[in-house]
Motif scaffolding. Structure first.
Motif, PDB file in Angstrom:
ATOM      1  N   ASN A  63       0.826  -1.199   0.000  1.00 59.86           N
ATOM      2  CA  ASN A  63       0.000   0.000   0.000  1.00 59.86           C
ATOM      3  C   ASN A  63       0.866   1.256   0.000  1.00 59.86           C
ATOM      4  N   GLN A  70      -6.690   1.688  -5.037  1.00 63.40           N
ATOM      5  CA  GLN A  70      -7.773   2.372  -4.334  1.00 63.40           C
ATOM      6  C   GLN A  70      -7.267   3.425  -3.350  1.00 63.40           C
ATOM      7  N   THR A  71      -5.966   3.427  -3.056  1.00 66.85           N
ATOM      8  CA  THR A  71      -5.415   4.315  -2.038  1.00 66.85           C
ATOM      9  C   THR A  71      -4.986   5.650  -2.630  1.00 66.85           C
ATOM     10  N   ARG A  75      -2.293   9.134   3.647  1.00 69.27           N
ATOM     11  CA  ARG A  75      -3.079   8.057   4.239  1.00 69.27           C
ATOM     12  C   ARG A  75      -2.333   7.459   5.427  1.00 69.27           C
ATOM     13  N   PRO A  77      -1.766   4.006   7.117  1.00 65.44           N
ATOM     14  CA  PRO A  77      -1.962   2.605   6.748  1.00 65.44           C
ATOM     15  C   PRO A  77      -2.370   1.753   7.945  1.00 65.44           C
ATOM     16  N   PHE A 106      -6.729   1.918   3.491  1.00 75.41           N
ATOM     17  CA  PHE A 106      -6.749   2.033   2.030  1.00 75.41           C
ATOM     18  C   PHE A 106      -7.695   3.142   1.584  1.00 75.41           C
ATOM     19  N   THR A 107      -8.982   2.938   1.748  1.00 76.68           N
ATOM     20  CA  THR A 107      -9.942   3.976   1.369  1.00 76.68           C
ATOM     21  C   THR A 107     -10.332   4.851   2.558  1.00 76.68           C
ATOM     22  N   ASP A 109      -8.576   6.044   6.726  1.00 76.44           N
ATOM     23  CA  ASP A 109      -7.367   5.948   7.534  1.00 76.44           C
ATOM     24  C   ASP A 109      -7.382   4.694   8.394  1.00 76.44           C
TER      25      ASP A 109
END
Length: 340
Positions: A63, A70-71, A75, A77, A106-107, A109
């Motif tokens: 990620n 999608q990320t 963000r 992870p 991903f979408t 936090d």
């Protein structure tokens, strides 16, 4: 560590800011930095978890590297977590919880922070016998294994072959299958370590470094083959051998592979045996969708049927980038970040 600060938080004294590990752009683990971010109380239908521990999974490393479409950075992870509910519905305040999800980190936090905001539906009570570090290292591996075995409809008395049985998902699949009354054959490179969960599930092992997979399965099953294969490796030669080792109406569950590599097999015997191939991607399940599976897994950990995860390393949040670097190097065992 005492729970006194958490009790006060549950009573309504949330801090104005909290620490979180965050990346502003994709790249190596060095892109991660600890930041002090504003902390708002949860909204309607939400809860705020004071995270105690959260594991670092290979998908978390991917990620940060930018391999998850999608990320969108910046963000925080982190998929897996264990902690205490600090704010939210009264019936959850102070509850010790655990969980995972393909959305958090991903979408939305994620869990590599002092606090994690979640839908209330994503909460699941932690097994009493697991430490926070152990509970925070369960989610991805066991949920992925659970989904695959459900897809395959593994039944008591059937035989399961796990390829990559000493890995996280492979070990989880082995112990869950044994708990469901299945015979488990574990395939791995070399001898399985003494603390491997697969050793809790079976005494039948295949050494992939020294033995022919198809021939050994035939010998161990009297030529019948296995009902289900859980393929955690995705190496074409092993997958092809596993497909040939499926019994009538056998099912192969695939969770791994290498971009560009192809698996070749003959269709005629495959369809005449009415076999199936099933793909599993646990990232498709939100934390709320994973919570019922975490609830179902609780009994296995509380009874001792499922062994606690082996924690290889525990890093404080301030050293979160080092935890990611360790997972990127392939450290055996679970790597966790501790927040408190």
């Amino acid at each position: 560590m005492t729970d006194a600060p958490l009790a006060a938080t549950a009573a309504g004294s949330l801090p104005g800011h909290a620490r979180a590990l965050r990346f502003a752009a994709f790249g190596a683990p060095e892109m991660l930095a600890v930041e002090h971010l504003p902390l708002a109380p949860p909204g309607a239908g939400e809860a705020l978890v004071a995270v105690h521990a959260a594991s670092v999974n290979p998908s978390d490393v991917k990620n940060v590297a930018g391999r998850m479409r999608q990320t969108v950075p910046p963000r925080i992870p982190g998929r897996d977590f264990a902690g205490v509910v600090a704010a939210g519905p009264a019936e959850w305040l102070g509850a010790e919880v655990w969980g995972t999800g393909g959305d958090i980190g991903f979408t939305r936090d994620g869990s590599h922070a002092e606090y994690l905001r979640l839908p209330v539906a994503a909460l699941s009570r932690k097994p009493a016998g697991l430490s926070f570090a152990q509970a925070g290292a369960v989610g991805v591996n066991y949920v992925t294994a659970w989904i695959g075995l459900d897809y395959a409809q593994l039944a008591p008395g059937e035989t399961l072959l796990v390829i990559g049985a000493t890995g996280g998902v492979g070990g989880a699949a082995a112990v869950i299958a044994a708990g469901r009354g299945a015979r488990v054959i574990a395939a791995c490179r070399g001898a399985a370590p003494a603390d491997a969960p697969a050793r809790r599930a079976t005494g039948e092992f295949i050494d992939l470094a020294a033995e022919d997979l198809g021939a050994r399965v035939a010998a161990m099953t009297g030529g019948k083959g296995v009902d289900v294969v859980y393929d955690c490796v995705g190496r074409p030669d092993l997958t092809e051998a596993a497909l040939g080792a499926l019994a009538f109406r056998g099912r192969l569950v695939a969770i791994a592979g290498t971009p560009g590599e192809q698996v070749r097999f003959e269709l005629i015997p495959f369809y005449r045996r009415e076999c199936r191939i099933l793909g599993v991607d646990s990232l498709k399940r939100s934390a709320a969708e994973c919570a019922p599976m975490m609830d179902a897994l609780r009994a296995g950990f509380e009874s001792g049927a499922y062994p606690p995860p082996a924690i290889a390393e525990a890093h404080p949040l301030a050293d979160g980038a080092r935890a990611f670097a360790s997972v990127a190097r392939g450290t055996r065992g679970r790597v966790v970040i501790t927040m408190r």
